[in-house]
Write an enzyme that holds these catalytic residues in place. Sequence first.
Site, PDB file in Angstrom:
ATOM      1  N   GLN A 255       0.826  -1.195   0.000  1.00 56.69           N
ATOM      2  CA  GLN A 255       0.000   0.000   0.000  1.00 56.69           C
ATOM      3  C   GLN A 255       0.869   1.258   0.000  1.00 56.69           C
ATOM      4  O   GLN A 255       0.609   2.204  -0.724  1.00 56.69           O
ATOM      5  CB  GLN A 255      -0.912  -0.008   1.237  1.00 56.69           C
ATOM      6  CG  GLN A 255      -2.005   1.003   1.151  1.00 56.69           C
ATOM      7  CD  GLN A 255      -2.832   0.803  -0.093  1.00 56.69           C
ATOM      8  OE1 GLN A 255      -3.296  -0.280  -0.389  1.00 56.69           O
ATOM      9  NE2 GLN A 255      -3.001   1.854  -0.872  1.00 56.69           N
ATOM     10  N   HIS A 258       2.230   2.827  -3.263  1.00 59.96           N
ATOM     11  CA  HIS A 258       1.315   3.423  -4.255  1.00 59.96           C
ATOM     12  C   HIS A 258       1.592   4.901  -4.464  1.00 59.96           C
ATOM     13  O   HIS A 258       1.625   5.392  -5.586  1.00 59.96           O
ATOM     14  CB  HIS A 258      -0.139   3.236  -3.825  1.00 59.96           C
ATOM     15  CG  HIS A 258      -0.786   2.043  -4.432  1.00 59.96           C
ATOM     16  ND1 HIS A 258      -0.907   1.870  -5.778  1.00 59.96           N
ATOM     17  CD2 HIS A 258      -1.342   0.949  -3.870  1.00 59.96           C
ATOM     18  CE1 HIS A 258      -1.509   0.717  -6.030  1.00 59.96           C
ATOM     19  NE2 HIS A 258      -1.779   0.135  -4.880  1.00 59.96           N
ATOM     20  N   GLU A 322     -10.639   1.268   2.614  1.00 62.42           N
ATOM     21  CA  GLU A 322     -10.794   0.761   1.243  1.00 62.42           C
ATOM     22  C   GLU A 322     -10.461  -0.743   1.216  1.00 62.42           C
ATOM     23  O   GLU A 322     -11.246  -1.539   0.741  1.00 62.42           O
ATOM     24  CB  GLU A 322      -9.844   1.539   0.322  1.00 62.42           C
ATOM     25  CG  GLU A 322      -9.896   1.100  -1.124  1.00 62.42           C
ATOM     26  CD  GLU A 322      -8.759   1.713  -1.945  1.00 62.42           C
ATOM     27  OE1 GLU A 322      -7.818   2.271  -1.350  1.00 62.42           O
ATOM     28  OE2 GLU A 322      -8.816   1.609  -3.184  1.00 62.42           O
ATOM     29  N   ASP A 356      -5.917  -6.817  -6.083  1.00 66.46           N
ATOM     30  CA  ASP A 356      -5.519  -5.748  -7.005  1.00 66.46           C
ATOM     31  C   ASP A 356      -5.432  -6.262  -8.434  1.00 66.46           C
ATOM     32  O   ASP A 356      -5.636  -5.521  -9.391  1.00 66.46           O
ATOM     33  CB  ASP A 356      -4.152  -5.186  -6.607  1.00 66.46           C
ATOM     34  CG  ASP A 356      -4.218  -4.312  -5.372  1.00 66.46           C
ATOM     35  OD1 ASP A 356      -5.329  -3.867  -5.033  1.00 66.46           O
ATOM     36  OD2 ASP A 356      -3.168  -4.071  -4.742  1.00 66.46           O
ATOM     37  N   HIS A 415     -54.306  12.248  -9.889  1.00 68.18           N
ATOM     38  CA  HIS A 415     -53.780  10.914  -9.595  1.00 68.18           C
ATOM     39  C   HIS A 415     -54.916   9.965  -9.210  1.00 68.18           C
ATOM     40  O   HIS A 415     -54.939   8.800  -9.601  1.00 68.18           O
ATOM     41  CB  HIS A 415     -52.770  10.973  -8.431  1.00 68.18           C
ATOM     42  CG  HIS A 415     -51.418  11.482  -8.820  1.00 68.18           C
ATOM     43  ND1 HIS A 415     -51.197  12.760  -9.242  1.00 68.18           N
ATOM     44  CD2 HIS A 415     -50.205  10.864  -8.847  1.00 68.18           C
ATOM     45  CE1 HIS A 415     -49.908  12.923  -9.508  1.00 68.18           C
ATOM     46  NE2 HIS A 415     -49.282  11.783  -9.278  1.00 68.18           N
TER      47      HIS A 415
END
Lengths: 430, 430
Positions: A255, A258, A322, A356, A415
Site C-alpha cells: 500500500q 502506491h 478501502e 488488485d 392521480h
Amino acid sequence: MKQFNYPKVSEWKSLCERPLQNQENLESQIKEVFSEVKNNGDKALKFFTEKFDNVILNDLKVSEIEVDEANNLVPDELKSAIKLASENIRKFHSSQQEEKKIIETTEGVFCWRENRAIENIGIYIPGGTAPLFSTVLMLGIPATIAGCKNISLCSPPDKNGKINPAILFTANLIGIKNIFKVGGSQAIAALTFGTETIPKVDKIFGPGNQYVTTAKQLALNYNVAIDIPAGPSEVLIIADETSVPEFVASDLLSQAEHGTDSQVILLSNSDKIIKEFNIEIEKQLAELPRKEIAKIALKNSKSILLSSIDEAINFSNYYAPEHLILAIENAESFTNKITNAGSVFLGNYSPESAGDYASGTNHTLPTNGFAKNYSGVSLDSFVKKITFQNITKTGIKNLGQTIEVMAEAEELIAHKNAVSIRLKYLENDN
Amino acid sequence: MKQFNYPKVSEWKSLCERPLQNQENLESQIKEVFSEVKNNGDKALKFFTEKFDNVILNDLKVSEIEVDEANNLVPDELKSAIKLASENIRKFHSSQQEEKKIIETTEGVFCWRENRAIENIGIYIPGGTAPLFSTVLMLGIPATIAGCKNISLCSPPDKNGKINPAILFTANLIGIKNIFKVGGSQAIAALTFGTETIPKVDKIFGPGNQYVTTAKQLALNYNVAIDIPAGPSEVLIIADETSVPEFVASDLLSQAEHGTDSQVILLSNSDKIIKEFNIEIEKQLAELPRKEIAKIALKNSKSILLSSIDEAINFSNYYAPEHLILAIENAESFTNKITNAGSVFLGNYSPESAGDYASGTNHTLPTNGFAKNYSGVSLDSFVKKITFQNITKTGIKNLGQTIEVMAEAEELIAHKNAVSIRLKYLENDN
C-alpha cells in the site's frame, strides 16, 4: 510508523482523519479546460496534449496497426497472466448478474426489475511510468458483461505519442475498440461533452491524479455520472499473534508504495507483534525500488495497539477502509462484524495484491471513508435497474381504492382520477 | 399541448430538452446556511425555522405525544390504505435482497459479496399543503429492510409547529423514531454536519424544492452521499389506437398536476388518437382542483406523431423518461426494447399513480434524462456491497505467479513481494 497505545474511543476520530485534499485551486483551471473542449473539440484536445504531454498528435484515436504493434511488444508471460486474471474477473463479475424475479404484490399486480446496460461509458486509464493495464480489466470486463454499447478508453500518450503496449493489449483482449490518446482533465471534458472524434458518454470510470478526479466531480454538473468519489488508496490490517510478520509487512508496503499520500493503518492486540512488524518493514523497505515513496507514506501511517480483536474490528468499521486485511486466527468468523469496508482479505494467504490483480474481485473501491456509503465498482455500476409493473383488471380492482384514498389525502386529484376512471370503466364493462 | 408531426431524428435532441434549471444563484445563499448550521447547530436551525417557516420551536424533535396525537387524527380509511401500500412496497423491496454466492474463481480462491446497511441515513420529506406520506413509505421501508441503524426524518413544521399527522403516522408505522421539525436547506445541512439534536448521516434521500436539491448537491462535498440527482417529474406515454382516451388523458394530467415545471410527452402512431386525447384532456382538466398548475405544465408539453410504435420506443429511449406508460397493444412484447426509463407501466390498467402509491415499486426515480445512467431508489440504495476473498495455500500457489508477473509489469514491486514471500514460505513449509 507512529504507534498509539490503547487510544480512548474519543480519540478515534482524529486517528481516522485522512490527509486533507485541496482541490479548490484546481477548479477554475479545469473549468477553463472544459469550456475549451466544449467549444473547440478535437482542436482543444490536441492543444492541451501538446501543452501537457509534450507531443503533437495527428490522430487522437489509436489505430489498428498500433494495436497490432502492441500485441507483438507484450511478453508472452505477461499475456498469459493478464488472460488468467481476466478469466477470474469475468467469472466473479458474471456471478453478479441478476435474474428477473416477477413479484405479485397483490393479486393481479405484477412488479419486477430488469437490468439494462448504461449505453455509453468512458474509461480513464492514467499514464505515467507504470501502465495500469489491471484497471483496464477491472473496468472493461464488467462493462462488456453488462453489454455497454459504446466503451471509450482514454489514456495520455507518452512523448512519442504512444500508449503503453500492455494497456493496448488488454483493451484489445476484452474487445475495447475505441481507444483515444488523451489524458488529464481534457480527457474527462471530451467524454463529458463529446468531440468530433470522442463520443459523449453517460458515465465515466477510472482513477487519476487530482486534475482528473476534480474534472470527474465537475462532469457531474453536466448530467454525466461517475464511478465513485476519489481519494488516496489505503489499507487497514488487523493482526494478532498468529500472523506472519513478513506477510503483514509486505502488505503494508504494497500500500505504501502506491503514493506518498497512501494511508496504512495497522491494528493489533499485541505490542510484541507491532514491534516485530516494524523491524520487518524496515528490512523489506530497504530493498524496494519505490522506497522513497513508501517512506513518506509510512511517516503518515499509524500502528495502533488495542485491547482486543473485537475492538480492532470496531475501530476498522469507524475508519471504513478501502482495503481491510484480517491477518488473524479464524478470520472468517469475524466477517459478520465488518460493517464498513471496500474489499476484505481473509487470513494469511490473501494479500491485497491478489485483489488488485487477479482473484476476481474489483480493485476500484471506495477510499477516504466512503466505504460507509458507497460500494466498490461491480457489474451494478454498469447497469440501470428499471422497474416494470403490469396490472391486470383484477389488479386495479384490488388496488384501486387504496390509491384513490392515498392520492386524495395528498391532494393530487388527477392521480386519483386516473384510477377512478378505470374502475368506472370496468364496472360498466361488467 | 403542442403537436409535432413526424419529426426527423435530427430534431429529437431539441424535442427532448428539459426546462433549464438555474441553481447558480442559490448556491452562495445555501453555503451560508451550511456554515451557520455547522457552527451553531440547533441554534441556527431554530433561527432559520423562525425565519423561513415562521414558527418558534422549543424542541426540534417530534415527541411521542405528538405521534400519538397524529395517530388519532388520521382517518381509518387512510390508515388502511397506507398499510396495504406498505405491505406491497415491503414485498417488492424484500425481493431485492441478494443471497451470498461464493465463487471459486481459481481452485482455492474464493470470492463473494455481502450486503451491509448504510448505518446512518436521512430522509427529507417536503412540507407544503400536500403531505407526502407516500415518500415516507418509499424511503423508509427499504431502509428498514436493509437494516439501517439510525434513520432520521426531517420535515418542515407548519405555522403551528406541527408536522402533518399522515407523515407522523406513516413514519411511526414503519418504525422511524427520530423525526425532526426542520425543513429546507437547513435540514440538509443538519443531516450533513449533525447538530446537538440531529445526528450526522452517511446518505440523504428525498425530494424537495430547489433549495433542498441544491443543498443535497452541496452535501456531496462533505462526504455525504445522496439518492439521485433531482429534476422536475415527467411522464412519457406511448399510445396506439387500442388505448382508451380517458385513461391516457388522466395519466397525462396526473403528471401535469405535480408542478408547473412537470414534463408530459405523448407519442403516438395515430393522429386521430392524439386529437381525441386533447379533447379528453380539456374535459378532465376543467374539473381539477390543481388545474391552474396543470395548465402551465401542459403548455410546455408535447404530443408527437411518429411513424410506428418502434420509432416511439426509440424516441422514448432517447428521451429517457422517469415514468414510461406503454398504453399499447401487447405492451409486454416491447419491454425488451426499452433501454432507458425509470419505471415502466404496461397496458391499460397500469396507471402511473399505482406506482406512485401502492403497486410496490419505488416512486423515487431518475428524472431529467438521468434514467440513462442512474437507477431509481431500491433496496440497493440503502446498502453497500462489500467484497470478500479467502485464498487458501493452494489458491495462492495457483494464482501467485500471475500476480507476480502483473505487479512487476506495473512496476509495483512491493505488490509482487507480498506474493513471493508467501510462496517462498510455502515452499519451505513442504
